[in-house]
Design an enzyme around this catalytic site. Structure first.
Site, PDB file in Angstrom:
ATOM      1  N   ARG A 263       1.502   6.797  -6.758  1.00 17.05           N
ATOM      2  CA  ARG A 263       0.327   7.633  -7.004  1.00 17.05           C
ATOM      3  C   ARG A 263       0.655   9.110  -6.775  1.00 17.05           C
ATOM      4  O   ARG A 263       0.375   9.952  -7.642  1.00 17.05           O
ATOM      5  CB  ARG A 263      -0.819   7.198  -6.091  1.00 17.05           C
ATOM      6  CG  ARG A 263      -2.017   8.136  -6.138  1.00 17.05           C
ATOM      7  CD  ARG A 263      -3.214   7.605  -5.384  1.00 17.05           C
ATOM      8  NE  ARG A 263      -3.015   7.338  -3.969  1.00 17.05           N
ATOM      9  CZ  ARG A 263      -3.986   6.990  -3.122  1.00 17.05           C
ATOM     10  NH1 ARG A 263      -5.225   6.866  -3.558  1.00 17.05           N
ATOM     11  NH2 ARG A 263      -3.731   6.757  -1.855  1.00 17.05           N
TER      12      ARG A 263
ATOM     13  N   GLU B 288     -14.633  -1.021   6.361  1.00 16.06           N
ATOM     14  CA  GLU B 288     -14.540   0.314   5.750  1.00 16.06           C
ATOM     15  C   GLU B 288     -15.783   0.508   4.887  1.00 16.06           C
ATOM     16  O   GLU B 288     -16.254  -0.440   4.247  1.00 16.06           O
ATOM     17  CB  GLU B 288     -13.272   0.407   4.896  1.00 16.06           C
ATOM     18  CG  GLU B 288     -13.116   1.755   4.203  1.00 16.06           C
ATOM     19  CD  GLU B 288     -11.734   1.922   3.577  1.00 16.06           C
ATOM     20  OE1 GLU B 288     -10.729   1.820   4.303  1.00 16.06           O
ATOM     21  OE2 GLU B 288     -11.675   2.135   2.355  1.00 16.06           O
TER      22      GLU B 288
ATOM     23  N   ARG C 257     -11.501  13.435   1.900  1.00 20.56           N
ATOM     24  CA  ARG C 257     -12.476  12.587   2.598  1.00 20.56           C
ATOM     25  C   ARG C 257     -13.780  12.466   1.826  1.00 20.56           C
ATOM     26  O   ARG C 257     -14.492  11.475   1.938  1.00 20.56           O
ATOM     27  CB  ARG C 257     -12.742  13.148   3.994  1.00 20.56           C
ATOM     28  CG  ARG C 257     -11.525  13.150   4.897  1.00 20.56           C
ATOM     29  CD  ARG C 257     -11.027  11.749   5.160  1.00 20.56           C
ATOM     30  NE  ARG C 257      -9.818  11.753   5.995  1.00 20.56           N
ATOM     31  CZ  ARG C 257      -9.146  10.648   6.294  1.00 20.56           C
ATOM     32  NH1 ARG C 257      -9.541   9.482   5.824  1.00 20.56           N
ATOM     33  NH2 ARG C 257      -8.066  10.706   7.037  1.00 20.56           N
TER      34      ARG C 257
ATOM     35  N   TYR D 159       0.837  -1.206   0.000  1.00 21.31           N
ATOM     36  CA  TYR D 159       0.000   0.000   0.000  1.00 21.31           C
ATOM     37  C   TYR D 159       0.874   1.260   0.000  1.00 21.31           C
ATOM     38  O   TYR D 159       0.567   2.250  -0.666  1.00 21.31           O
ATOM     39  CB  TYR D 159      -0.944  -0.004   1.205  1.00 21.31           C
ATOM     40  CG  TYR D 159      -1.764   1.265   1.341  1.00 21.31           C
ATOM     41  CD1 TYR D 159      -2.587   1.708   0.303  1.00 21.31           C
ATOM     42  CD2 TYR D 159      -1.701   2.032   2.501  1.00 21.31           C
ATOM     43  CE1 TYR D 159      -3.330   2.878   0.432  1.00 21.31           C
ATOM     44  CE2 TYR D 159      -2.452   3.203   2.638  1.00 21.31           C
ATOM     45  CZ  TYR D 159      -3.257   3.620   1.596  1.00 21.31           C
ATOM     46  OH  TYR D 159      -3.986   4.780   1.728  1.00 21.31           O
TER      47      TYR D 159
HETATM   48  C1  3EB Z   1      -7.978   5.984   5.716  1.00 21.52           C
HETATM   49  O1  3EB Z   1      -8.847   6.756   6.144  1.00 21.52           O
HETATM   50  C2  3EB Z   1      -8.432   4.617   5.332  1.00 21.52           C
HETATM   51  O2  3EB Z   1      -5.444   5.510  -0.250  1.00 21.52           O
HETATM   52  O3  3EB Z   1      -7.016   6.208  -1.596  1.00 21.52           O
HETATM   53  C3  3EB Z   1      -9.518   5.355   2.626  1.00 21.52           C
HETATM   54  C4  3EB Z   1      -9.858   5.987   1.430  1.00 21.52           C
HETATM   55  C5  3EB Z   1      -8.249   4.840   2.793  1.00 21.52           C
HETATM   56  C6  3EB Z   1      -8.909   6.111   0.399  1.00 21.52           C
HETATM   57  C7  3EB Z   1      -6.635   5.777  -0.485  1.00 21.52           C
HETATM   58  C8  3EB Z   1      -7.311   4.979   1.774  1.00 21.52           C
HETATM   59  C9  3EB Z   1      -7.638   5.606   0.580  1.00 21.52           C
HETATM   60  O4  3EB Z   1      -6.790   6.295   5.618  1.00 21.52           O
HETATM   61  C10 3EB Z   1      -7.863   4.130   4.045  1.00 21.52           C
END
Ligand code: 3EB
Length: 343
Positions: free
Chosen positions: A153, A330, A219, A146
C-alpha cells in the site's frame, strides 16, 4: 478547482439503513449512486458488500450513497467504479489464488489501479478507504500479512505521488476469515482535511516494530460534501495510546479506551470545522474479534452512548480480526453535519 466550481458540484449524501430498507428504497426509484453493505457479500452494479458475519442477530446494514444523476461506470485494471464526475466509489475484489503474487505485490497492484481509476474519473482526492484482508494476522512467509499489505500500500501511494504520511486518507483495515482481498474507496475533487488524534502517534509515524513500512492512513478526515454539509470520516479506532496497544486481554477496558480515542479525534475535528460532530450522532461499524464478547460490548456501548442514540440505532456489529492480534475490538464511524471547514 475553484470554489465556484466546487459550489456547483452535485452534493454527496449518505444514509445508513437496514439492507432490507435499502433494497426497497432502490426498487422504488432511481438506482442509487452506490451502496456499501456490511455483513453480506456478493454485489451488483450499485451495491457491494463486506463479507463478514453480523453478530447479535442484528440485520445487515447498508450505507446508501446519493450523488449526481449522471452516473458512469468503468473498470480500470482490477478496480470497478461508479462516478458522477465529482464523486467516485470504487471496489476491488481480488481472489489471491487467481494471481501468482504475494500480498505485498497484490496490494500494490490494487492501489496502483485505484489511483489510475481516480485519475480517469477526474476525482484525484481519496476521502475514505475500507480494506478487508483474508487472514490478516497470519504469517505470509516471513512477514505478517498485514505488514505485507502495508508495504504494498505505501509503495503504491509513493509511486502515485499520493500523500502517504500527513494528508493520507481515513481508512480501516480488518481481517476476514475467507474470501477475497476487498478494498472499497470514496474519492472526490476536493481534498479532505486530515485530522490526527492527540492521544495517539500518527499511524504513518509508527516505529518499525510494527512493520518495515508504516500504515497509510489519517485518524480521521473532514470532507465538504456540498449542500452546506461536512462529513467526518473516522478511521478504525482501537485501544492504542501513543503507539502501544493497551489493556491486553481486557475487552472492557479496551472498549473504554477506544471510546476515549473516538471522543478525542472528534474533538480535534471540531476544532477544524464549524460543524459540530458528536459520537452519539455518528453511524458506526463495531468490529469484534471474539463473537462471545459482542453482547457485553453492546451493553457497554448502550450505557456509554444511550440505548436510543443514533449510534446504537445505526450500529452494525461484525466479526473481524483486527490488525494487531492483541486488539479485541475496533470502531469506525462517519457522520455528516451542517457547516464548513476552517482553513
Ligand atoms: C491502529 O490504530 C489500528 O491500516 O488502514 C486502524 C485504521 C488500523 C486503519 C489501516 C489500521 C488501519 O493502528 C489499526
Amino acid at each position: 478547482m475553484t470554489l465556484a466550481a466546487a459550489a456547483e458540484a452535485p452534493s454527496l449524501r449518505v444514509e445508513r439503513l437496514t439492507l432490507g430498507q435499502g433494497l426497497a428504497r432502490a426498487a422504488g426509484g432511481a438506482k442509487p449512486f452506490a451502496a456499501l453493505s456490511y455483513g453480506v457479500g456478493g454485489d451488483n452494479a450499485w451495491i457491494t458488500g463486506v463479507s463478514a458475519r453480523v453478530l447479535l442477530n442484528s440485520e445487515p446494514m447498508v450505507d446508501l450513497w446519493h450523488a449526481g444523476a449522471a452516473v458512469q461506470s468503468g473498470t480500470t485494471g482490477v478496480v470497478r467504479w461508479r462516478s458522477d464526475g465529482h464523486w467516485l466509489l470504487g471496489v476491488v475484489d481480488l481472489d489471491e489464488n487467481d494471481h501468482g503474487e504475494d500480498l505485498t505485490a497484490l496490494s500494490q497492484r490494487a492501489y496502483r489501479n485505484l489511483f489510475e481509476a481516480m485519475k480517469q474519473a477526474g476525482c484525484p482526492h481519496l476521502l475514505r478507504i475500507w480494506n478487508y484482508l483474508p487472514r490478516i494476522n497470519d504469517d505470509g512467509g516471513g512477514m505478517e500479512r498485514y505488514r505485507q499489505f502495508n508495504a504494498g500500500r505505501q509503495q503504491a501511494f509513493l509511486e502515485a505521488g499520493q500523500a502517504a504520511f500527513e494528508g493520507a486518507p481515513a481508512a480501516c483495515a480488518l481481517g476476514v476469515h475467507e474470501g477475497a482481498l476487498c478494498i472499497r474507496f470514496l474519492a472526490g475533487r476536493v481534498p479532505p482535511l486530515p485530522v490526527e488524534n492527540p492521544r495517539q502517534v500518527s499511524a504513518y509515524h509508527y516505529p518499525s516494530d510494527y512493520g518495515p513500512r508504516s500504515p497509510t492512513f489519517s485518524r480521521a478526515a473532514l470532507a465538504p460534501l456540498g449542500g452546506g454539509q461536512v462529513a467526518l470520516f473516522i478511521s478504525g479506532t482501537a485501544s492504542i495510546v501513543g503507539h502501544q496497544t493497551v489493556h491486553v486481554g481486557d475487552v472492557r477496558a479496551q472498549l473504554d479506551e477506544t471510546l476515549l480515542n473516538l471522543r478525542a479525534v472528534i474533538a480535534a475535528a471540531n476544532e477544524r470545522s464549524s460543524a459540530i460532530f458528536t459520537l452519539e450522532r455518528s453511524d458506526p461499524v463495531v468490529y469484534v474479534r471474539h463473537p462471545a464478547d459482542a453482547p457485553g460490548i453492546r451493553r457497554q456501548l448502550e450505557h456509554a452512548l444511550g440505548a436510543g442514540s443514533r449510534f446504537m440505532r445505526h450500529a452494525v456489529f461484525l466479526q473481524a480480526d483486527i490488525c494487531r492480534s492483541e486488539l479485541l475490538v475496533e470502531i469506525e464511524a462517519h457522520a455528516t453535519e451542517p457547516g464548513e471547514l476552517r482553513g
